[in-house]
Design an enzyme around this catalytic site. Structure first.
Site, PDB file in Angstrom:
ATOM      1  CE  LYS A 282       1.248   7.127   4.691  1.00 28.72           C
ATOM      2  NZ  LYS A 282       2.023   8.148   5.418  1.00 28.72           N
TER       3      LYS A 282
ATOM      4  NE  ARG B 271       2.275  12.314  11.794  1.00 29.09           N
ATOM      5  CZ  ARG B 271       2.086  12.048  10.502  1.00 29.09           C
ATOM      6  NH1 ARG B 271       0.897  12.240   9.957  1.00 29.09           N
ATOM      7  NH2 ARG B 271       3.070  11.627   9.743  1.00 29.09           N
TER       8      ARG B 271
ATOM      9  CE1 TYR C 163     -33.334   5.059   3.134  1.00 29.95           C
ATOM     10  CE2 TYR C 163     -31.146   5.054   2.151  1.00 29.95           C
ATOM     11  CZ  TYR C 163     -32.236   4.376   2.670  1.00 29.95           C
ATOM     12  OH  TYR C 163     -32.216   3.012   2.715  1.00 29.95           O
TER      13      TYR C 163
ATOM     14  CG  MET D 137     -24.371   0.585   2.869  1.00 31.76           C
ATOM     15  SD  MET D 137     -24.990  -0.768   3.879  1.00 31.76           S
ATOM     16  CE  MET D 137     -25.512   0.077   5.346  1.00 31.76           C
TER      17      MET D 137
HETATM   18  C1  LIG Z   1       2.533   9.091   4.576  1.00 34.28           C
HETATM   19  C2  LIG Z   1       3.929   9.548   4.766  1.00 34.28           C
HETATM   20  C3  LIG Z   1       4.717   9.879   3.648  1.00 34.28           C
HETATM   21  C4  LIG Z   1       4.152  10.005   2.255  1.00 34.28           C
HETATM   22  O1  LIG Z   1       3.433  11.203   2.205  1.00 34.28           O
HETATM   23  P1  LIG Z   1       2.713  11.713   0.874  1.00 34.28           P
HETATM   24  O2  LIG Z   1       2.180  13.030   1.275  1.00 34.28           O
HETATM   25  O3  LIG Z   1       1.619  10.730   0.599  1.00 34.28           O
HETATM   26  O4  LIG Z   1       3.720  11.772  -0.191  1.00 34.28           O
HETATM   27  C5  LIG Z   1       6.058  10.151   3.857  1.00 34.28           C
HETATM   28  N1  LIG Z   1       6.588  10.130   5.111  1.00 34.28           N
HETATM   29  C6  LIG Z   1       5.856   9.851   6.199  1.00 34.28           C
HETATM   30  C7  LIG Z   1       6.513   9.875   7.531  1.00 34.28           C
HETATM   31  C8  LIG Z   1       4.495   9.564   6.068  1.00 34.28           C
HETATM   32  O5  LIG Z   1       3.771   9.306   7.162  1.00 34.28           O
END
Ligand SMILES: *Cc1c(COP(=O)(O)O)cnc(C)c1O
Length: 371
Positions: free
Chosen positions: A43, A142, A264, A312
């Site tokens: 992702k 979640r 800054y 920045m």
């Molecule tokens: C992001 C995610 C993972 C991977 O998690 P890592 O901690 O990066 O290995 C696996 N399963 C779900 C449902 C996730 O949201």
């Protein structure tokens, strides 16, 4: 060297992505989990490293199952991996109106509540059965079927009889802390549901839980961050290979002395004669502003402190300890001597955020050829 697109050679910072290290990390995790198999979570643009180079590398390493967060990301993965035997799932759930996109792009949804389960069953009744995953929420609060909905599904498995539940899954909340009591509780809750909800493969562990032991592995592990070099555990040395190196070029060096200030807000007070080097990287590149007066980098093998605020597009380092440094020299902002987790600790965050914030202005160089 691969043919993946990189930025211009004159960019002020160079992000090198070692695809051999990425492939090594996947094989290492796959070996660790065997006889369970290993998927890969890609992702957020492959945790910031680039969807196409990441997924083609992992597929050549042997990975056959990928997960993204969003449907749009999964479509990009499918474009890079047209092989129909490679499976691609969307973690964040099945939103109304998106159903048709799954067969169209040869993807599968992760069904996260009973309404999604029923909607997929109805879609399959109308258009023919297609596999999906069902995610149970075992303690994350979640996404995933909450305990009551999981019970309802176990009591009435006919609700998923119209399609193959290929993966029954859940996600761990505290696996990076091996002693956390929620680890065993979540595993036990999930294990209790495994025989009660029909499915083909069960999976629970992401990167961290892979290291909790075989009791967490079930049929598949589902690692993300460890593939990209992130530490899977806060209490043990990191066994993963570093995948990225970020080098910034020195743009200018100034001799300084008290009572000068730097940056800054006059955020750093010079106390004695020295030298300040400026690098063309800033918070617009995901070099987080919380690193102000906290980060270090490595110049000619010497660790040097960031002084003043991160702006920045610029950051400043006290390089007094490196008298032979000159304009144009490369400073290692992230790399083997200063890992993503080292930088994350200095920023008060986690390696995941460092990776997924990596800026679009860096020149990117992919090294290592997918076999
Ligand atoms: C992001 C995610 C993972 C991977 O998690 P890592 O901690 O990066 O290995 C696996 N399963 C779900 C449902 C996730 O949201």
């Amino acid at each position: 060297m691969t043919s993946f697109p990189s930025g211009p050679a004159y960019a002020p910072a160079l992000l090198t992505i070692d695809l051999d290290a990425l492939a090594w990390n996947w094989r290492f995790l796959a070996d660790k989990a065997a006889p369970a198999k290993s998927a890969a979570v890609v992702k957020a643009n492959g945790y910031g490293l680039g969807t196409a180079p990441v997924v083609t590398t992992l597929a050549s390493a042997g990975c056959r199952l990928f997960f993204t967060a969003h449907l749009s990301e999964a479509i990009k993965v499918r474009e890079a991996l047209p092989d129909p035997d490679i499976e691609i799932g969307v973690l964040n759930g099945l939103m109304t109106g998106e159903e048709q996109a799954y067969p169209e792009h040869n993807l599968f949804p992760v069904l996260n509540d009973l309404s999604q389960v029923d909607r997929w069953a109805a879609f399959c009744a109308a258009h023919g059965p297609r596999a999906a995953a069902v995610q149970l929420d075992s303690g994350m609060t979640r996404v995933g079927l909450p305990a009551g909905e999981a019970e309802a599904l176990a009591a009435d498995p006919g609700r998923i009889a119209g399609f193959e539940c290929r993966y029954l899954m859940s996600h761990m909340a505290c696996a990076d802390e091996p002693d956390h009591p929620l680890n065993a509780r979540q595993r036990d809750r999930f294990a209790a549901m495994v025989p009660r909800i029909p499915h083909s493969h069960a999976m629970l562990a992401a990167s961290s839980a892979t290291f909790l032991g075989p009791a967490w592995h079930f049929d598949y592990i589902r690692p993300g961050v460890a593939l990209y070099g992130g530490r899977p555990n806060t209490q043990a040395p990191n066994p993963m290979r570093q995948v990225i190196t970020l080098e910034g070029k020195i743009l200018q060096i100034q001799d300084v002395d008290a009572p000068q200030t730097v940056g800054y807000g006059a955020g750093h007070q010079v106390e004695k004669p020295g030298r300040i080097a400026t690098i063309g990287v800033g918070y617009a590149d995901g070099y987080l502003r919380s690193l102000s007066n906290k980060a270090t980098a490595v110049l000619h093998g010497v660790t040097v402190p960031l002084v003043g605020r991160v702006s920045m597009d610029l950051i400043t380092f006290d390089i007094t300890a490196v008298p032979d440094a000159k304009v144009g020299d490369a400073m290692e902002l992230i790399g083997p001597s200063h890992t993503i987790d080292d930088l994350a600790d200095q920023a008060g965050t986690i390696g995941y955020e460092i990776l997924t914030s990596l800026g679009a202005r860096y020149a990117r160089r992919y090294v290592g050829v997918p076999q």
